[in-house]
Design an enzyme around this catalytic site. Sequence first.
Site, PDB file in Angstrom:
ATOM      1  N   LYS A 114      24.135  19.783 -33.240  1.00 41.25           N
ATOM      2  CA  LYS A 114      22.872  19.301 -32.679  1.00 41.25           C
ATOM      3  C   LYS A 114      22.348  20.234 -31.602  1.00 41.25           C
ATOM      4  O   LYS A 114      21.152  20.484 -31.528  1.00 41.25           O
ATOM      5  CB  LYS A 114      23.037  17.886 -32.111  1.00 41.25           C
ATOM      6  CG  LYS A 114      23.130  16.823 -33.192  1.00 41.25           C
ATOM      7  CD  LYS A 114      22.999  15.428 -32.610  1.00 41.25           C
ATOM      8  CE  LYS A 114      23.137  14.374 -33.709  1.00 41.25           C
ATOM      9  NZ  LYS A 114      23.241  13.013 -33.163  1.00 41.25           N
ATOM     10  N   LYS A 205      21.959  15.755 -48.034  1.00 38.95           N
ATOM     11  CA  LYS A 205      22.007  14.355 -47.626  1.00 38.95           C
ATOM     12  C   LYS A 205      20.599  13.814 -47.378  1.00 38.95           C
ATOM     13  O   LYS A 205      19.750  14.506 -46.819  1.00 38.95           O
ATOM     14  CB  LYS A 205      22.839  14.311 -46.331  1.00 38.95           C
ATOM     15  CG  LYS A 205      23.190  12.934 -45.833  1.00 38.95           C
ATOM     16  CD  LYS A 205      23.971  13.033 -44.526  1.00 38.95           C
ATOM     17  CE  LYS A 205      23.456  11.959 -43.586  1.00 38.95           C
ATOM     18  NZ  LYS A 205      24.050  11.859 -42.305  1.00 38.95           N
ATOM     19  N   LYS A 208      16.887  11.171 -42.020  1.00 38.56           N
ATOM     20  CA  LYS A 208      15.580  10.997 -41.373  1.00 38.56           C
ATOM     21  C   LYS A 208      15.118  12.287 -40.716  1.00 38.56           C
ATOM     22  O   LYS A 208      13.925  12.532 -40.610  1.00 38.56           O
ATOM     23  CB  LYS A 208      15.621   9.866 -40.352  1.00 38.56           C
ATOM     24  CG  LYS A 208      16.576  10.140 -39.221  1.00 38.56           C
ATOM     25  CD  LYS A 208      16.496   9.099 -38.130  1.00 38.56           C
ATOM     26  CE  LYS A 208      17.520   9.388 -37.066  1.00 38.56           C
ATOM     27  NZ  LYS A 208      18.845   8.840 -37.342  1.00 38.56           N
TER      28      LYS A 208
HETATM   29  P1  ADP Z   1      20.361  10.080 -40.376  1.00 38.98           P
HETATM   30  O1  ADP Z   1      21.389  10.928 -41.076  1.00 38.98           O
HETATM   31  O2  ADP Z   1      19.205   9.745 -41.230  1.00 38.98           O
HETATM   32  O3  ADP Z   1      19.995  10.677 -39.034  1.00 38.98           O
HETATM   33  P2  ADP Z   1      22.126   8.421 -38.915  1.00 38.98           P
HETATM   34  O4  ADP Z   1      22.894   9.647 -38.619  1.00 38.98           O
HETATM   35  O5  ADP Z   1      21.416   7.725 -37.814  1.00 38.98           O
HETATM   36  O6  ADP Z   1      21.089   8.715 -40.079  1.00 38.98           O
HETATM   37  O7  ADP Z   1      23.112   7.426 -39.659  1.00 38.98           O
HETATM   38  C1  ADP Z   1      23.214   6.059 -39.441  1.00 38.98           C
HETATM   39  C2  ADP Z   1      24.238   5.508 -40.426  1.00 38.98           C
HETATM   40  O8  ADP Z   1      23.777   5.662 -41.761  1.00 38.98           O
HETATM   41  C3  ADP Z   1      25.586   6.217 -40.369  1.00 38.98           C
HETATM   42  O9  ADP Z   1      26.607   5.244 -40.567  1.00 38.98           O
HETATM   43  C4  ADP Z   1      25.549   7.175 -41.530  1.00 38.98           C
HETATM   44  O10 ADP Z   1      26.832   7.465 -42.043  1.00 38.98           O
HETATM   45  C5  ADP Z   1      24.719   6.404 -42.535  1.00 38.98           C
HETATM   46  N1  ADP Z   1      23.958   7.336 -43.367  1.00 38.98           N
HETATM   47  C6  ADP Z   1      22.945   8.129 -42.979  1.00 38.98           C
HETATM   48  N2  ADP Z   1      22.451   8.858 -43.992  1.00 38.98           N
HETATM   49  C7  ADP Z   1      23.195   8.512 -45.083  1.00 38.98           C
HETATM   50  C8  ADP Z   1      23.183   8.924 -46.449  1.00 38.98           C
HETATM   51  N3  ADP Z   1      22.316   9.815 -46.897  1.00 38.98           N
HETATM   52  N4  ADP Z   1      24.085   8.358 -47.293  1.00 38.98           N
HETATM   53  C9  ADP Z   1      24.967   7.434 -46.850  1.00 38.98           C
HETATM   54  N5  ADP Z   1      25.031   7.012 -45.579  1.00 38.98           N
HETATM   55  C10 ADP Z   1      24.165   7.539 -44.690  1.00 38.98           C
HETATM   56 NA    NA Z   2      22.357  12.041 -38.531  1.00 37.83          NA
END
Ligand code: ADP
Ligand code: NA
Length: 338
Positions: A114, A205, A208
Amino acid sequence: TAIPRVLSGIQPTADSFHLGNYLGALRQWVALQNSHQAFYCVVDLHAITVEHDPETLRRRTRVAAAQLLAMGLDPERATVFVQSQVPEHAELAWILGCITGFGEAGRMTQFKDKSSKQGTAGTTVGLFTYPILQAADILLYTPAPGPGERVFHVPVGEDQRQHLELTRTLAQRFNHRFGETFVPPEAYIPEAAAKITDLQEPTAKMSKSASSPQGIIDVLEEPGPMRKKIMRAVTDTGTDVRFDEENKAGIANLLRIYSALEGVPIADLERRYEGSGYGQFKKDLAALVLDTFTPIRERTLKLLADQEQLDRVLAEGAARAGAVARGTMEVVRDRVGF
Ligand code: ADP
Ligand code: NA
């Protein structure tokens, strides 16, 4: 016998959760409320580790909480709350920060990722100490050690393993220095938690921060655009609905989504769509996604229409979480010498 506890948090950093969040985390939260004493928080303190706009944060915190309730978290069974409403999170984070090595914190790979994206000027000390706050989030709700030891699960994705390891280390270090206080938490990585990839770049992946609007499905999205995105999801030039991660990443991802939402094995879907091509498969998947998210969207909008009621539910959650957190901090403060 005591009921095992579970704690998890999610950041209010978007106007909607996405399909990956739902299948990878939030759906498990809902399931765990039946077998565990569950604490789920919208982690707004974590959300300010990068530059933020106060009004946006306030709105997103509410929208996040409303979605959690709309997905089926029952405030009678699970404690749903906003992290900043329980000040003990920040207090314990300070104390844990004082037993964390600088080098130890510096080894966290998520920080390295990050901060390299933010650049030196945009990287805050808060981003650096983020995993310590996460440790505090968890340890505040560890049960007091005693007879009939309760197992303590924290649902985490693979990418969170290192942070959970730090949490365990800090719990053990605190216990060693100041006396038995925390039960080191255990990871709970649900097998069924599907890794969902981007609809346009099916080897990346769904995220967001990294996905384009066409690559991500938001839980709160309007039905029309939601259907379109699925119909336009990148596939391959073939016609076989077959799970082949390497050569058919797009179809593999759609199969994972379908299988997770309908609760049927991927092999059954391969059989069902034998010889029918991608069009029918996508159409049925779109209907399934809409069936899942339309009611959630409608309930979320309803919850957001009554702000006072929503705030009341969250205040009750914070009161219940706060009672547990204050109990932990009473012991911690005494042990530390306050
Ligand atoms: P992002 O990756 O969109 O920033 P976060 O890191 O805030 O999302 O993730 C919040 C939760 O959602 C975590 O438990 C993460 O493992 C799960 N998560 C996020 N993206 C995915 C994905 N593409 N597939 C499965 N789980 C996900
Ligand atoms: Na993330």
